[in-house]
Motif scaffolding. Structure first.
Motif, PDB file in Angstrom:
ATOM      1  N   GLU A   1       4.622   3.341   1.305  1.00 31.85           N
ATOM      2  CA  GLU A   1       5.942   2.811   0.963  1.00 31.85           C
ATOM      3  C   GLU A   1       6.906   3.939   0.571  1.00 31.85           C
ATOM      4  OE1 GLU A   1       7.055  -0.024   1.506  1.00 31.85           O
ATOM      5  OE2 GLU A   1       5.236  -1.177   1.878  1.00 31.85           O
TER       6      GLU A   1
ATOM      7  N   THR B   1      15.089  -5.843  -0.552  1.00 30.28           N
ATOM      8  CA  THR B   1      13.785  -5.446  -0.032  1.00 30.28           C
ATOM      9  C   THR B   1      13.334  -4.119  -0.621  1.00 30.28           C
ATOM     10  OG1 THR B   1      14.167  -6.615   2.059  1.00 30.28           O
ATOM     11  CG2 THR B   1      12.477  -4.913   2.056  1.00 30.28           C
TER      12      THR B   1
ATOM     13  N   GLN C   1      12.156  -4.773  -4.063  1.00 33.66           N
ATOM     14  CA  GLN C   1      10.869  -5.464  -4.024  1.00 33.66           C
ATOM     15  C   GLN C   1       9.736  -4.477  -3.745  1.00 33.66           C
ATOM     16  OE1 GLN C   1      11.710  -8.389  -1.022  1.00 33.66           O
ATOM     17  NE2 GLN C   1      12.730  -9.787  -2.459  1.00 33.66           N
ATOM     18  N   ARG C   2       9.971  -3.528  -2.865  1.00 31.83           N
ATOM     19  CA  ARG C   2       8.958  -2.502  -2.589  1.00 31.83           C
ATOM     20  C   ARG C   2       8.723  -1.640  -3.825  1.00 31.83           C
ATOM     21  NH1 ARG C   2      11.834   0.628   0.934  1.00 31.83           N
ATOM     22  NH2 ARG C   2      10.073   2.059   1.096  1.00 31.83           N
TER      23      ARG C   2
ATOM     24  N   THR D   1       9.156  -2.575  -6.907  1.00 37.91           N
ATOM     25  CA  THR D   1       8.426  -3.416  -7.850  1.00 37.91           C
ATOM     26  C   THR D   1       6.932  -3.421  -7.531  1.00 37.91           C
ATOM     27  OG1 THR D   1      10.340  -4.845  -8.225  1.00 37.91           O
ATOM     28  CG2 THR D   1       8.178  -5.769  -8.735  1.00 37.91           C
ATOM     29  N   SER D   2       6.597  -3.527  -6.261  1.00 39.28           N
ATOM     30  CA  SER D   2       5.185  -3.524  -5.848  1.00 39.28           C
ATOM     31  C   SER D   2       4.500  -2.219  -6.221  1.00 39.28           C
ATOM     32  CB  SER D   2       5.072  -3.761  -4.338  1.00 39.28           C
ATOM     33  OG  SER D   2       5.553  -5.048  -3.988  1.00 39.28           O
ATOM     34  N   LEU D   3       5.206  -1.101  -6.060  1.00 43.84           N
ATOM     35  CA  LEU D   3       4.641   0.201  -6.422  1.00 43.84           C
ATOM     36  C   LEU D   3       4.396   0.306  -7.921  1.00 43.84           C
ATOM     37  CD1 LEU D   3       6.815   2.453  -4.100  1.00 43.84           C
ATOM     38  CD2 LEU D   3       4.326   2.280  -4.007  1.00 43.84           C
TER      39      LEU D   3
ATOM     40  N   ASN E   1       1.864   7.308  -0.782  1.00 46.86           N
ATOM     41  CA  ASN E   1       1.849   5.879  -0.484  1.00 46.86           C
ATOM     42  C   ASN E   1       2.719   5.594   0.730  1.00 46.86           C
ATOM     43  OD1 ASN E   1       2.993   2.931  -0.905  1.00 46.86           O
ATOM     44  ND2 ASN E   1       1.106   3.050  -2.102  1.00 46.86           N
TER      45      ASN E   1
ATOM     46  N   LYS F   1       3.811  -2.183  -9.959  1.00 44.63           N
ATOM     47  CA  LYS F   1       2.678  -3.035 -10.283  1.00 44.63           C
ATOM     48  C   LYS F   1       1.357  -2.402  -9.848  1.00 44.63           C
ATOM     49  CE  LYS F   1       5.199  -7.432 -10.191  1.00 44.63           C
ATOM     50  NZ  LYS F   1       5.356  -8.750  -9.516  1.00 44.63           N
ATOM     51  N   GLU F   2       1.395  -1.600  -8.796  1.00 45.06           N
ATOM     52  CA  GLU F   2       0.177  -0.950  -8.310  1.00 45.06           C
ATOM     53  C   GLU F   2      -0.235   0.233  -9.180  1.00 45.06           C
ATOM     54  OE1 GLU F   2      -1.555   1.334  -4.299  1.00 45.06           O
ATOM     55  OE2 GLU F   2       0.396   0.311  -4.237  1.00 45.06           O
TER      56      GLU F   2
END
Length: 211
Positions: free
Chosen positions: A15, A53, A56-57, A59-61, A13, A63-64
């Protein structure tokens, strides 16, 4: 980007993370929670939003990919308990069912009871999960395990059309080991010199490029 490593599927990914579907595991390295607060305490001006930040990144991973396990190959923390670590404590409560596994790095100096309070399962040196060994730094001896580490914050130089040098973090896959990019955006880069047969996946702001 989907790749095969020692017969296992990995999803890279942009990120700065790997997802291992067979183990429902998200893998990162060098999160360095607490680094910005540590620098501010030393009188170096760093925005306190940097650490947020990174979370937050992360967290996005989550959720993905909806991982059951989060594995950090060292330097999850940068120093001692500070305001950045307190922010992580709040984040951890939101994902209390996530199994967080840490391979301790040279900056992971929290007390045993601190890791317990954060619900983190940690290993002092390494974790072997065939066919891989997860470890913070590249081991001196080579055996049947393929090593996956972090620590050095690998990067690569690409040249633009005007011959300008552009530096990017990368995933580096050698014959016996892979080196993960630092997850934290507040880190430097060690420029790698690929050898024949090595695979390098460059992380640009928008996508992953194999070079």
């Amino acid at each position: 980007m989907n790749i095969k490593c020692r017969g296992e599927q990995f999803i890279l990914n942009k990120e700065r993370a790997i997802y291992w579907p067979a183990k429902h595991m998200l893998i990162i390295s060098d999160l360095h929670i607490g680094k910005t607060a540590y620098f501010r305490k030393s009188g170096i001006q760093v925005p306190d939003t940097v650490g947020l930040t990174d979370l937050q990144r992360l967290t996005s991973l989550i959720k993905e990919f909806h991982p059951e396990n989060l594995l950090i190959t060292g330097d999850m923390f940068h120093n001692k308990i500070n305001s950045d670590v307190n922010a992580f404590m709040e984040w951890r409560r939101s994902y209390s069912n996530l199994n967080v596994i840490l391979i301790k790095g040279n900056h992971d100096t929290l007390r045993h009871e601190d890791y317990l309070a954060l619900n983190i399962d940690y290993h002092a040196k390494e974790l072997c999960c065939a066919p891989f060994r997860f470890i913070h730094d590249i081991p001196e001896e080579i055996d049947e395990f393929y090593n996956i580490s972090g620590h050095i914050h690998p990067g690569i130089i690409l040249y633009g059309k005007a011959k300008q040098q552009l530096k990017f973090p990368c995933f580096y896959f050698g014959k016996q080991q892979a080196i993960l990019p630092a997850f934290s955006i507040f880190t430097g880069l060690k420029i790698m010199k690929p050898q024949k047969g090595d695979l390098v996946f460059v992380l640009t702001p928008n996508k992953i490029i194999q070079v």
